[in-house]
Design a protein around this motif. Structure first.
Motif, short mmCIF file in Angstrom:
data_model
loop_
_atom_site.label_atom_id
_atom_site.label_comp_id
_atom_site.label_asym_id
_atom_site.label_seq_id
_atom_site.Cartn_x
_atom_site.Cartn_y
_atom_site.Cartn_z
N ILE A 27 20.83 35.54 65.31
CA ILE A 27 20.42 36.68 64.48
C ILE A 27 19.85 37.77 65.37
O ILE A 27 19.00 37.52 66.23
N GLU A 28 20.32 39.00 65.14
CA GLU A 28 19.83 40.14 65.90
C GLU A 28 19.45 41.25 64.92
O GLU A 28 20.26 41.63 64.07
N VAL A 29 18.22 41.76 65.00
CA VAL A 29 17.79 42.88 64.17
C VAL A 29 18.26 44.16 64.85
O VAL A 29 17.82 44.48 65.95
N VAL A 30 19.18 44.88 64.20
CA VAL A 30 19.78 46.06 64.83
C VAL A 30 19.17 47.37 64.33
O VAL A 30 19.38 48.42 64.93
N ALA A 31 18.42 47.32 63.23
CA ALA A 31 17.81 48.54 62.70
C ALA A 31 16.63 48.18 61.81
O ALA A 31 16.61 47.12 61.19
N GLU A 32 15.66 49.10 61.76
CA GLU A 32 14.50 48.95 60.88
C GLU A 32 14.24 50.29 60.20
O GLU A 32 14.34 51.33 60.83
N VAL A 33 13.92 50.23 58.91
CA VAL A 33 13.51 51.43 58.19
C VAL A 33 12.30 51.09 57.32
O VAL A 33 12.11 49.93 56.95
N GLY A 34 11.51 52.11 57.01
CA GLY A 34 10.33 51.90 56.18
C GLY A 34 10.43 52.52 54.81
O GLY A 34 9.47 52.52 54.05
N ARG A 35 11.62 53.07 54.50
CA ARG A 35 11.83 53.73 53.21
C ARG A 35 13.15 53.28 52.61
O ARG A 35 14.15 53.11 53.32
N GLY A 36 13.17 53.15 51.29
CA GLY A 36 14.39 52.74 50.62
C GLY A 36 15.51 53.76 50.71
O GLY A 36 16.69 53.41 50.79
N ASP A 37 15.14 55.05 50.72
CA ASP A 37 16.17 56.08 50.78
C ASP A 37 16.75 56.27 52.18
O ASP A 37 17.63 57.10 52.39
N ALA A 38 16.28 55.48 53.15
CA ALA A 38 16.81 55.55 54.51
C ALA A 38 17.79 54.41 54.80
O ALA A 38 18.40 54.36 55.86
N VAL A 39 17.95 53.50 53.84
CA VAL A 39 18.75 52.29 54.07
C VAL A 39 20.22 52.60 54.29
O VAL A 39 20.83 52.16 55.27
N ALA A 40 20.83 53.37 53.40
CA ALA A 40 22.27 53.62 53.49
C ALA A 40 22.64 54.31 54.80
O ALA A 40 23.60 53.92 55.47
N ALA A 41 21.87 55.33 55.19
CA ALA A 41 22.17 56.06 56.43
C ALA A 41 22.03 55.15 57.64
O ALA A 41 22.87 55.16 58.55
N ALA A 42 20.98 54.32 57.65
CA ALA A 42 20.78 53.40 58.78
C ALA A 42 21.89 52.36 58.84
O ALA A 42 22.37 51.99 59.92
N ALA A 43 22.34 51.92 57.68
CA ALA A 43 23.43 50.94 57.63
C ALA A 43 24.72 51.54 58.16
O ALA A 43 25.46 50.89 58.92
N LEU A 44 25.01 52.78 57.79
CA LEU A 44 26.22 53.44 58.28
C LEU A 44 26.16 53.66 59.79
O LEU A 44 27.17 53.57 60.48
N GLU A 45 24.96 53.92 60.30
CA GLU A 45 24.81 54.15 61.74
C GLU A 45 24.91 52.86 62.55
O GLU A 45 25.55 52.81 63.59
N HIS A 46 24.28 51.78 62.05
CA HIS A 46 24.15 50.55 62.86
C HIS A 46 25.09 49.42 62.44
O HIS A 46 25.17 48.41 63.13
N ARG A 47 25.74 49.56 61.29
CA ARG A 47 26.71 48.57 60.81
C ARG A 47 26.19 47.13 60.80
O ARG A 47 26.78 46.23 61.41
N PRO A 48 25.10 46.88 60.08
CA PRO A 48 24.59 45.50 59.99
C PRO A 48 25.49 44.65 59.09
O PRO A 48 26.24 45.17 58.26
N ASP A 49 25.40 43.34 59.27
CA ASP A 49 26.10 42.40 58.39
C ASP A 49 25.28 42.11 57.14
O ASP A 49 25.81 41.86 56.06
N VAL A 50 23.94 42.09 57.33
CA VAL A 50 23.00 41.75 56.25
C VAL A 50 21.86 42.75 56.27
O VAL A 50 21.37 43.12 57.34
N ALA A 51 21.44 43.19 55.09
CA ALA A 51 20.26 44.06 54.97
C ALA A 51 19.19 43.31 54.19
O ALA A 51 19.44 42.88 53.06
N LEU A 52 18.03 43.13 54.79
CA LEU A 52 16.88 42.54 54.10
C LEU A 52 16.08 43.69 53.51
O LEU A 52 15.56 44.53 54.25
N LEU A 53 15.97 43.73 52.19
CA LEU A 53 15.37 44.87 51.51
C LEU A 53 14.12 44.46 50.73
O LEU A 53 14.20 43.64 49.81
N ASP A 54 13.00 45.07 51.08
CA ASP A 54 11.78 44.89 50.29
C ASP A 54 12.01 45.55 48.94
O ASP A 54 12.73 46.54 48.84
N ILE A 55 11.40 45.01 47.89
CA ILE A 55 11.67 45.56 46.56
C ILE A 55 10.87 46.84 46.28
O ILE A 55 11.35 47.73 45.60
#
Length: 201
Positions: A27-55
């Protein structure tokens, strides 16, 4: 190697999760964000397989982020990771396409195993939460009753709620009365709290 995006607004928790997950060989953490509205952009940039999302995050909650992620990067599997083990949240997570729902106080080995299982195409759900969700059943609130309760949660007056939701005051009173009855509460603020605790809002 499983590429993971971490979305958690508390930096200490996010750092601890990263450190624990990176102890795993696969397992490798490729990106971290602290806001929900930053998830999609970070995912498009870093192409993770799994996103762990706080509710609960600023900008957008984890459920909204999971919905946006499903559109922006369908190959990324969303796992809701939360301290709020509320059955209604679980149901809503499944509705937006989340592949997993785990509580934060689970052992890290369980989290890592959950990530692997999600990568293998499985759905991973905390067992106690799944049992509670089955016991409670679906939300008894209509969509409009839920809207009115959300608006009432901060103590807003009937007039304020009516103006906010473009409804008549009589209609707001009817929805509130029905929602109070369905939640078994005594007041609209209590009804909103009960509904929120069950994950219906």
């Amino acid at each position: 190697m499983i590429r993971v995006l971490l979305a958690e607004d508390q930096s200490m928790v996010r750092g601890a999760l990263r450190a624990l997950l990176e102890l795993e060989d696969d397992i490798e953490v490729v990106a971290e964000v602290g806001r929900g509205d930053a998830v999609a952009a970070a995912a498009l940039e870093h192409r993770p397989d799994v996103a762990l999302l706080d509710i609960e995050m600023p900008g957008a909650d984890g459920l909204t982020a999971a919905r946006e992620l499903a559109t922006a990067l369908p190959s990324c599997r969303a796992v809701i990771l939360t301290t709020f083990g509320r059955p209604g949240f679980l149901r809503r997570a499944m509705e937006v396409g989340a592949a997993g729902f785990l509580v934060k106080d689970a052992p890290v080995a369980e989290l890592a195993q959950g990530i692997r299982a999600v990568m293998a195409g499985e759905r991973v759900i905390d067992r106690d939460l799944a049992a509670a969700a089955l016991a409670i059943g679906a939300t008894p609130l209509s969509a409009r009753e839920a809207d009115v309760l959300r608006a009432a949660a901060d103590g807003a007056t009937v007039s304020d709620i009516a103006g906010r939701l473009f409804l008549s005051e009589g209609t707001v009173r009817n929805y509130l009365s029905s929602a109070i009855g369905k939640t078994g509460a005594r007041t609209r603020v209590e009804a909103a709290r009960v509904a929120e605790d069950k994950g219906w809002l």
